[in-house]
Design an enzyme around this catalytic site. Structure first.
Site, mmCIF file in Angstrom:
data_model
loop_
_atom_site.group_PDB
_atom_site.id
_atom_site.type_symbol
_atom_site.label_atom_id
_atom_site.label_comp_id
_atom_site.label_asym_id
_atom_site.label_seq_id
_atom_site.Cartn_x
_atom_site.Cartn_y
_atom_site.Cartn_z
ATOM 1 N N HIS A 80 44.489 47.651 36.009
ATOM 2 C CA HIS A 80 45.382 46.961 36.954
ATOM 3 C C HIS A 80 45.033 45.478 37.073
ATOM 4 O O HIS A 80 43.871 45.073 36.961
ATOM 5 C CB HIS A 80 45.398 47.644 38.320
ATOM 6 N N ASP A 82 45.948 43.394 39.780
ATOM 7 C CA ASP A 82 45.747 42.841 41.112
ATOM 8 C C ASP A 82 44.305 42.995 41.569
ATOM 9 O O ASP A 82 43.559 43.839 41.083
ATOM 10 C CB ASP A 82 46.684 43.492 42.126
ATOM 11 N N GLU A 177 47.796 48.074 42.417
ATOM 12 C CA GLU A 177 46.966 49.273 42.511
ATOM 13 C C GLU A 177 46.160 49.286 43.794
ATOM 14 O O GLU A 177 45.959 50.336 44.417
ATOM 15 C CB GLU A 177 46.034 49.356 41.295
ATOM 16 N N GLU A 178 45.676 48.117 44.203
ATOM 17 C CA GLU A 178 44.784 48.037 45.358
ATOM 18 C C GLU A 178 45.481 48.365 46.675
ATOM 19 O O GLU A 178 44.818 48.630 47.671
ATOM 20 C CB GLU A 178 44.146 46.643 45.443
ATOM 21 N N HIS A 382 35.312 44.705 45.805
ATOM 22 C CA HIS A 382 35.979 44.277 47.044
ATOM 23 C C HIS A 382 35.068 43.411 47.913
ATOM 24 O O HIS A 382 35.288 43.314 49.123
ATOM 25 C CB HIS A 382 36.476 45.483 47.864
#
Length: 411
Positions: A80, A82, A177-178, A382
């Site tokens: 992904h 993002d 996705e996040e 993150h």
């Protein structure tokens, strides 16, 4: 291959691609397409002639089969574009610790941000590696730009080495996705794959075939509003009701008190005024039964709390988010078996694991594309402490190439 995969990674992380859960568009942020356009340009340059970006920001591409066998399954590799909204992804300044010799890593942009060995013991296994970090003021974006760089590099290896026999390989790069929308608009017919692998895991050598099952719960509370000067015996403040529900949550069923295969009940949002309030939760467990029992517990807590407020009412809404992909993958054991062998061939000890979370592969599996999750090499996702080893990214490239070979050999 290390310079190639790392150079790609460094190009990708400086492009801001954070998704936005508040947006209703797909992709949720137009800036994700900036990276998508670059990826398409690079794919075309290395000879992937059908690479393109669709209106939803997805990148589709095909590496054609080069084997005489006509029964090789079509395999998809997915990552992904993002990055998470949890921490800033704007103006990323990657930093490389060359030939890491051990000890804590102090990040150059913020002296308070330190990657400590005590908190990240995997560093002990990375002595001599080149470790890429952010400067400490942003996240790095290894989740999942490491996966992007690895798939791109593996694609170039396969195209430049026609002696490596493989079936048709499909590439899919997703947006959002996040924020849980990564495959909302994926066209599986267009993708045309039989099985898949996401490159979205952590420690090198890991293959994950199990995720949480996940639901969201929203509790809407309607209280009794009245002027506070005349409220005696009448007011039922929705904000206080919401607080009382949160206060009753079991301490041992929270993300911060659970690990391994333990699930949790997690409040992620609260808003309100005296008249009405909204509570948002995510519920996680590895089994459907565990998920439902936690939802029943949360509703029981809500009901008990509401008994103290006879004039008020509530609604309790459950929304399915994703399910444990193991249910699907157990029906196709070769997906994981081949990954285990590919990891061994790439020089690592395979480790099967479970994800305390989900991936695009979770939903793809239930949509009809059984999909396991491979390591991408990143850690501390993150957060501004995120890091990845160049050598581990290199190992992921080798694993992808070995997987392409294995599916052709076993056909």
């Amino acid at each position: 291959m290390t310079a190639s995969v790392t150079d790609r990674f460094l190009r990708y992380v400086v492009i801001d691609t954070q998704s936005d859960a508040k947006s209703q568009t797909q992709p949720s942020t137009e800036k994700q397409k900036n990276l998508g356009r670059l990826l398409v340009e690079e794919l075309l340059e290395i000879g992937v002639s059908d690479a393109h970006l669709d209106e939803h920001g997805y990148v589709y591409a095909t590496i054609p089969s080069n084997t005489a066998k006509n029964n090789v399954p079509v395999i998809c590799f997915c990552a992904h574009m993002d990055t998470a909204p949890d921490f800033s992804g704007t103006n990323v300044k990657p930093h490389i610790v060359r030939s890491y010799q051990g000890g804590d890593i102090k990040l150059p942009g913020d002296s308070n941000q330190v990657i400590r060995v005590a908190e990240h013991p995997v560093l002990k296994d990375l002595i001599g590696h080149d470790i890429v970090t952010s400067d400490g003021t942003t996240l790095l974006g290894a989740d999942d730009k490491a996966g992007l760089a690895e798939i791109m590099t593996a694609a170039e290896v396969l195209i430049n080495n026609p002696d490596i026999k493989h079936g048709t390989i499909r590439i899919l790069f997703t947006t959002d996705e996040e924020i849980g929308r990564g495959v909302d608009k994926v066209d599986l017919g267009k993708l045309g794959a039989d099985f898949g692998y996401t490159l979205d895991g952590e420690t090198a050598g890991t293959i994950e075939d199990e995720t949480f099952s996940a639901d969201g719960v929203e509790i809407q509370i309607k209280g009794v509003a009245i002027h506070p000067g005349f409220a005696y015996g009448k007011m039922e403040n929705a904000i206080k009701i919401a607080g009382a529900i949160i206060d009753k949550l079991p301490m041992d069923l929270a993300p911060e008190t659970t690990k391994g295969r333990q699930g949790f009940i997690h409040p992620v949002g609260v808003s309100g005024v005296m008249e009405k309030a909204t509570l948002s939760f995510i519920i996680r467990d590895f089994t459907e039964e565990g998920l439902k029992s936690k939802e029943a517990l949360l509703e029981s807590i809500t009901q008990e709390t509401m008994k103290r407020y006879p004039g008020s009412s509530y609604t309790f809404t459950v929304k399915e988010q994703y399910r444990n992909m193991k249910v699907v993958l157990d029906q196709h054991p070769q997906i994981v078996d081949y990954a285990v062998e590919a990891i061994s061939r790439a020089g690592m000890t395979p480790v099967r694991g479970s994800i305390r979370g989900g991936t695009d592969g979770s939903r793809l599996s239930f949509m009809g594309l059984p999909c396991a999750n491979l390591f991408a090499g990143g850690h501390a996702f993150h957060s501004p402490l995120e890091f990845v080893s160049s050598q581990d990214m290199d190992s992921a490239v080798k694993t992808i190439v070995e997987l392409a070979k294995l599916w052709e050999e076993r056909a």
